[in-house]
Scaffold this motif. Structure first.
Motif, PDB file in Angstrom:
ATOM      1  N   GLN A   1      52.260  48.946 -48.806  1.00 17.78           N
ATOM      2  CA  GLN A   1      52.997  49.199 -47.565  1.00 17.78           C
ATOM      3  C   GLN A   1      52.254  48.639 -46.359  1.00 17.78           C
ATOM      4  OE1 GLN A   1      53.540  53.443 -47.591  1.00 17.78           O
ATOM      5  NE2 GLN A   1      54.614  53.391 -49.551  1.00 17.78           N
ATOM      6  N   ALA A   2      50.920  48.707 -46.406  1.00 17.66           N
ATOM      7  CA  ALA A   2      50.124  48.226 -45.279  1.00 17.66           C
ATOM      8  C   ALA A   2      50.215  46.711 -45.106  1.00 17.66           C
ATOM      9  CB  ALA A   2      48.656  48.631 -45.460  1.00 17.66           C
ATOM     10  N   LEU A   3      50.636  46.005 -46.165  1.00 20.05           N
ATOM     11  CA  LEU A   3      50.723  44.549 -46.095  1.00 20.05           C
ATOM     12  C   LEU A   3      51.945  44.054 -45.332  1.00 20.05           C
ATOM     13  CD1 LEU A   3      49.690  43.606 -49.764  1.00 20.05           C
ATOM     14  CD2 LEU A   3      48.338  43.287 -47.674  1.00 20.05           C
TER      15      LEU A   3
ATOM     16  N   PHE B   1      48.651  48.541 -38.403  1.00 16.99           N
ATOM     17  CA  PHE B   1      47.921  48.155 -39.610  1.00 16.99           C
ATOM     18  C   PHE B   1      46.691  49.034 -39.803  1.00 16.99           C
ATOM     19  CE2 PHE B   1      44.475  45.684 -41.591  1.00 16.99           C
ATOM     20  CZ  PHE B   1      45.037  45.482 -42.838  1.00 16.99           C
ATOM     21  N   ALA B   2      45.973  49.340 -38.696  1.00 18.81           N
ATOM     22  CA  ALA B   2      44.794  50.211 -38.784  1.00 18.81           C
ATOM     23  C   ALA B   2      45.195  51.587 -39.307  1.00 18.81           C
ATOM     24  CB  ALA B   2      44.129  50.338 -37.410  1.00 18.81           C
ATOM     25  N   PHE B   3      46.318  52.092 -38.839  1.00 16.85           N
ATOM     26  CA  PHE B   3      46.832  53.388 -39.286  1.00 16.85           C
ATOM     27  C   PHE B   3      47.127  53.368 -40.789  1.00 16.85           C
ATOM     28  CE2 PHE B   3      50.452  56.189 -40.124  1.00 16.85           C
ATOM     29  CZ  PHE B   3      50.002  57.396 -39.603  1.00 16.85           C
ATOM     30  N   LEU B   4      47.852  52.342 -41.247  1.00 18.32           N
ATOM     31  CA  LEU B   4      48.244  52.263 -42.657  1.00 18.32           C
ATOM     32  C   LEU B   4      47.045  52.011 -43.573  1.00 18.32           C
ATOM     33  CD1 LEU B   4      51.524  50.173 -42.246  1.00 18.32           C
ATOM     34  CD2 LEU B   4      51.344  52.595 -42.845  1.00 18.32           C
ATOM     35  N   ALA B   5      46.128  51.151 -43.140  1.00 16.23           N
ATOM     36  CA  ALA B   5      44.948  50.871 -43.953  1.00 16.23           C
ATOM     37  C   ALA B   5      44.070  52.112 -44.086  1.00 16.23           C
ATOM     38  CB  ALA B   5      44.148  49.714 -43.346  1.00 16.23           C
ATOM     39  N   ALA B   6      43.901  52.848 -42.976  1.00 14.98           N
ATOM     40  CA  ALA B   6      43.128  54.092 -43.035  1.00 14.98           C
ATOM     41  C   ALA B   6      43.830  55.110 -43.913  1.00 14.98           C
ATOM     42  CB  ALA B   6      42.931  54.649 -41.628  1.00 14.98           C
ATOM     43  N   GLY B   7      45.170  55.118 -43.883  1.00 15.05           N
ATOM     44  CA  GLY B   7      45.930  56.015 -44.748  1.00 15.05           C
ATOM     45  C   GLY B   7      45.698  55.722 -46.217  1.00 15.05           C
TER      46      GLY B   7
ATOM     47  N   LEU C   1      46.606  63.958 -28.807  1.00 16.43           N
ATOM     48  CA  LEU C   1      45.968  63.152 -27.768  1.00 16.43           C
ATOM     49  C   LEU C   1      46.383  61.685 -27.802  1.00 16.43           C
ATOM     50  CD1 LEU C   1      42.334  64.613 -27.963  1.00 16.43           C
ATOM     51  CD2 LEU C   1      43.981  64.935 -26.110  1.00 16.43           C
ATOM     52  N   LEU C   2      46.911  61.224 -28.929  1.00 13.61           N
ATOM     53  CA  LEU C   2      47.205  59.796 -29.111  1.00 13.61           C
ATOM     54  C   LEU C   2      48.056  59.193 -27.986  1.00 13.61           C
ATOM     55  CD1 LEU C   2      46.836  57.345 -30.999  1.00 13.61           C
ATOM     56  CD2 LEU C   2      48.940  58.056 -32.176  1.00 13.61           C
ATOM     57  N   PRO C   3      49.121  59.850 -27.521  1.00 15.90           N
ATOM     58  CA  PRO C   3      49.941  59.212 -26.478  1.00 15.90           C
ATOM     59  C   PRO C   3      49.260  59.080 -25.113  1.00 15.90           C
ATOM     60  CG  PRO C   3      51.157  60.975 -27.599  1.00 15.90           C
ATOM     61  CD  PRO C   3      49.714  61.125 -27.965  1.00 15.90           C
ATOM     62  N   TYR C   4      48.061  59.664 -24.951  1.00 15.85           N
ATOM     63  CA  TYR C   4      47.451  59.734 -23.616  1.00 15.85           C
ATOM     64  C   TYR C   4      46.161  58.918 -23.489  1.00 15.85           C
ATOM     65  CZ  TYR C   4      50.641  63.689 -23.667  1.00 15.85           C
ATOM     66  OH  TYR C   4      51.754  64.472 -23.806  1.00 15.85           O
ATOM     67  N   VAL C   5      45.763  58.203 -24.544  1.00 15.77           N
ATOM     68  CA  VAL C   5      44.504  57.458 -24.503  1.00 15.77           C
ATOM     69  C   VAL C   5      44.775  55.969 -24.308  1.00 15.77           C
ATOM     70  CG1 VAL C   5      43.286  59.143 -25.919  1.00 15.77           C
ATOM     71  CG2 VAL C   5      44.472  57.247 -27.029  1.00 15.77           C
ATOM     72  N   ASN C   6      43.729  55.205 -23.971  1.00 17.18           N
ATOM     73  CA  ASN C   6      43.902  53.767 -23.778  1.00 17.18           C
ATOM     74  C   ASN C   6      44.024  53.046 -25.126  1.00 17.18           C
ATOM     75  OD1 ASN C   6      41.272  53.230 -24.827  1.00 17.18           O
ATOM     76  ND2 ASN C   6      40.368  53.564 -22.810  1.00 17.18           N
ATOM     77  N   PHE C   7      44.275  51.742 -25.068  1.00 16.57           N
ATOM     78  CA  PHE C   7      44.566  50.983 -26.282  1.00 16.57           C
ATOM     79  C   PHE C   7      43.397  50.992 -27.262  1.00 16.57           C
ATOM     80  CE2 PHE C   7      44.551  46.708 -28.410  1.00 16.57           C
ATOM     81  CZ  PHE C   7      45.520  47.030 -29.352  1.00 16.57           C
ATOM     82  N   GLN C   8      42.176  50.788 -26.765  1.00 17.48           N
ATOM     83  CA  GLN C   8      41.017  50.732 -27.656  1.00 17.48           C
ATOM     84  C   GLN C   8      40.800  52.064 -28.379  1.00 17.48           C
ATOM     85  OE1 GLN C   8      41.035  49.561 -24.491  1.00 17.48           O
ATOM     86  NE2 GLN C   8      40.941  47.364 -24.995  1.00 17.48           N
ATOM     87  N   ILE C   9      40.903  53.155 -27.634  1.00 19.07           N
ATOM     88  CA  ILE C   9      40.712  54.472 -28.254  1.00 19.07           C
ATOM     89  C   ILE C   9      41.873  54.795 -29.193  1.00 19.07           C
ATOM     90  CG2 ILE C   9      40.545  56.955 -27.787  1.00 19.07           C
ATOM     91  CD1 ILE C   9      39.085  56.310 -25.236  1.00 19.07           C
ATOM     92  N   SER C  10      43.064  54.289 -28.868  1.00 24.04           N
ATOM     93  CA  SER C  10      44.212  54.555 -29.731  1.00 24.04           C
ATOM     94  C   SER C  10      44.014  53.958 -31.124  1.00 24.04           C
ATOM     95  CB  SER C  10      45.498  54.014 -29.105  1.00 24.04           C
ATOM     96  OG  SER C  10      45.506  52.607 -29.089  1.00 24.04           O
ATOM     97  N   ILE C  11      43.311  52.822 -31.222  1.00 30.12           N
ATOM     98  CA  ILE C  11      43.022  52.246 -32.534  1.00 30.12           C
ATOM     99  C   ILE C  11      42.129  53.190 -33.330  1.00 30.12           C
ATOM    100  CG2 ILE C  11      41.899  50.344 -33.764  1.00 30.12           C
ATOM    101  CD1 ILE C  11      42.774  48.469 -31.582  1.00 30.12           C
TER     102      ILE C  11
END
Length: 409
Positions: free
Chosen positions: A147-149, A259-265, A298-308
């Motif tokens: 799925q991550a692919l 992709f980071a989300f799916l790979a970590a999953g 917290l995810l919707p309130y952080v910057n792009f780098q922290i969101s990764i």
């Protein structure tokens, strides 16, 4: 020759995991090809939605039925037959010349998936020995990786090659067919050994003395899985749009987070199973819920780098119980492995597809920002895990069932 029933057969586990990767990779090409076929086949958004709905409906509704049938009449060679359906579907998608041919091809891919999941989960259970959590993790991590692919396939294959690029996936289907022939042969031999044992001792009927409690536990697991899959659907389908809108990112940059989300999953799925063998099924289920909740809020309130970083943490923790939920349910109903596996894998597809559709409609009527913030509340349903019986209680139920079956008539 005495059969070692507690031996973990890693060769078979790796085989079914590999086919899981190939199967879910092929299944992922259906939504991944949408930007391409919308132009090549002149499809509307409604027609694309119907194709996605047909794929998910076929893959979800049929799985419990296939599992129930195979529990009653095991059919090892359903495994390669399912891949044949997928292979025909892939060829059909490559040569589809309109909406109806693409829809029919997607349904064939869904049928292949609906046969694969419950039957292969049974194979993983039979090959697990005493390490069921590890076995189910090995099996499921293949699917998560497949799925991550999807985001990568869109960029590397379908954008440059177009719709006909799907034809290359026939090679994956052919490879899966060969592996499933080998797996079916092992499965058939395992069934012959188990048939001899069942004359004196059958796993059917276990946990009957606790039917009400088992039903309640299964219901709680279903609710937990539904909330989790709805959350995953929200992130994988809409979080990239949220990032593009909030941070003015390119599509490629936004897909990096997904992709980071799916790979970590996928990593969480792999490690969660063996951890549950050591620390207990319910403990890992609790970890997956409590570990993800603060970062989801917290995810919707952080910057792009922290969101990764947060996407990696959430993906790993929330998916760490991906295989554990299935094993826990299998141990609740040990005589119905195919049915339980089909129910939970089918529910995962159905809840994900329905969740994406509902959240999409909500996004149209409100905003992407509202949907992503709402998604943070979905994992809260996981707190129902407090009502799940402990691993010790599960072991007591199993012992009671064994004692009852071994007692003289």
């Amino acid at each position: 020759m005495q059969v070692k029933t507690n031996k973990t057969v890693f060769g078979i586990l790796i085989a079914v995991s590999m086919v899981h990767l190939l199967n879910d990779t092929i299944q992922s090409i259906v939504p991944a090809i949408f930007p391409i076929i919308k132009e090549s086949l002149s499809l509307s958004y409604s027609q694309l939605g119907l194709i996605a709905f047909a794929l998910n409906l076929t893959a979800s509704v049929l799985q419990p039925a296939v599992g129930l049938y195979s529990d009653r009449k095991p059919q090892p060679y359903l495994l390669p037959l399912g891949v044949v359906a997928t292979l025909i579907g892939v060829i059909g998608m490559a040569f589809a010349f309109g909406f109806w041919t693409m829809l029919g091809s997607a349904i064939l891919v869904g049928i292949g998936s609906s046969i694969f999941h419950p039957e292969s989960a049974k194979v993983a259970y039979l090959a697990a020995g005493a390490r069921r959590g590890l076995a189910q993790s090995i099996f499921q991590v293949g699917g998560n990786a497949g799925q991550a692919l999807a985001p990568i396939m869109t960029a590397l294959i379908f954008v440059p090659l177009g719709q006909f690029g799907i034809i290359w996936f026939t090679l994956l289907a052919a490879l899966a067919l060969g592996i499933q022939m080998y797996t079916a042969k092992w499965y058939s031999s395992k069934l012959r050994v188990n048939t001899v044992k069942k004359r004196d001792h059958s796993s059917k009927g276990k946990a009957v003395t606790n039917r009400g409690k088992v039903t309640a536990a299964i219901s709680i697991l279903v609710l937990i899985l539904t909330s989790k899959m709805a959350y995953l659907a929200g992130i994988t389908s809409f979080y990239s749009f949220y990032l593009i809108e909030r941070f003015q990112l390119s599509v490629q940059e936004a897909q990096l987070c997904v992709f980071a989300f799916l790979a970590a999953g996928a990593a969480g799925t792999f490690f969660g199973g063996p951890l549950s063998d050591r620390w207990g099924r319910r403990n890992v289920i609790w970890f997956s819920i409590l570990g993800a909740l603060p970062f989801a809020f917290l995810l919707p309130y952080v910057n792009f780098q922290i969101s990764i970083v947060f996407c990696i943490i959430i993906g790993f923790t929330i998916m760490s119980s991906g295989s554990v939920n299935v094993v826990y349910a299998q141990e609740l109903l040990p005589g119905n492995i195919g049915t339980v596996s089909g129910l939970f894998f089918g529910l995962a597809f159905g809840a994900g597809g329905l969740g994406a559709a509902l959240l999409g409609m909500l996004a149209d009527s409100t905003s992407i920002d509202y949907v992503i913030k709402l998604c943070a509340f979905l994992p809260l349903l996981g707190l129902l895990a407090i009502f799940l019986p402990s691993d010790r209680k599960l072991a007591e139920w199993a012992k009671e069932a064994d004692d009852r079956q071994s007692a003289p008539n």
